[in-house]
Design an enzyme around this catalytic site. Sequence first.
Site: not given
Length: 380
Positions: A232, A260-261, A264, A302, A304, A350, A352
């Site tokens: 996200g 990913c998110f 975190q 993806n 930041g 990722h 997937e």
Amino acid sequence: MSEETGGPAILVLEDGRVFRGRSFGATGETFGEAVFNTGMTGYQETLTDPSYHRQIVAMTAPHIGNTGVNDDDPESGRIWVAGYVVREPARIPSNWRAQRTLDEELRRQNVVGIALTGTRALTRHLRDRGAMRAAVSTVETDPEALLARILEQPRMAGSDLAAEVSTDGAYEILPPEGVATCFHVAAVDLGIKAMTPQRLAERGCRVTVLPASATAEEILALDPDGVFFSNGPGDPATADRPVEAMRGVLDSGKPLFGICFGNQILGRSLGLGTYKLPFGHRGVNQPVIDTRTKKVAITSQNHGFAVDAPLDAPFDTPYGRAEVSHIGLNDQVVEGLRLLDRPVFSVQFHPEAAAGPHDAAELFDEFVDLMSDQPAPAAK
């Protein structure tokens, strides 16, 4: 540059750097954080990835749009990028699956873009100076006037965006025909890509996708065999509700997997900090190493922001010992976490693979194995 590309357009960065090109996609103007993506393929998946919400994405591959656009590859119901920067738009798509051109799709969804010959200079600038606020405009000819409005825009650091891209209500993804349903997974949508629950369904999981606002009580009320937290957008330091929900899931002892998110969010749930990377990782060619097996995988990424955790040894958390499971080989960024005393792990990339390499697809199997290892529920 394509003869079909439109009239003059400008890209202005918050440090005053100006790039001039031609309009590509919709006309108008747009604001967002300027970032770059190094993938050679997968532009349709990039455009529709909710993690790119409020970002102006520059593609480093020289030709974009070669395979057109179809209705099968989107990772969500719309384009999420705030603006799009390419070097050379394809004049004619060449793929049997293409249903329309990329330019047509950008216009249809009102996404402002720019085609400019200086994408390499832009990428080097963002690499050296860091991702920053920017604008693309086909209507404003004065860079100083545009810059003044750029400086009024919110920064990505401190932005809470997951709820803006999440589903409004719960929905289910079932295993494909011929695949037996073995597990029930509750997936928290923080900006989930469509392929992720599909990968779980392929492995016999019935997936209930829940909004980003889902509480631990709502998640656990489904009595899932495992819980998943998705990718996200935004700053994980602002995501207090998902952190609270994840801590409730951790207390329950349920198997948990985040990407990913979600990685975190796990870091924050374990008491770790997060920080903003200078220019982030965006592309399908990011090498990471598994700290246990020393196996290297080329991954799709993806993000930041990153988790701040010790790389060299296990560490204590409120939920037992943990370790960094994967490390980025380009810059030693934390790329995964694993609890040593509970069935919990996460990765920053990722698996997937939409778009991207399939090196990390086995992580979905690892999650299924964790659910398989749990004791069967007591008979009622």
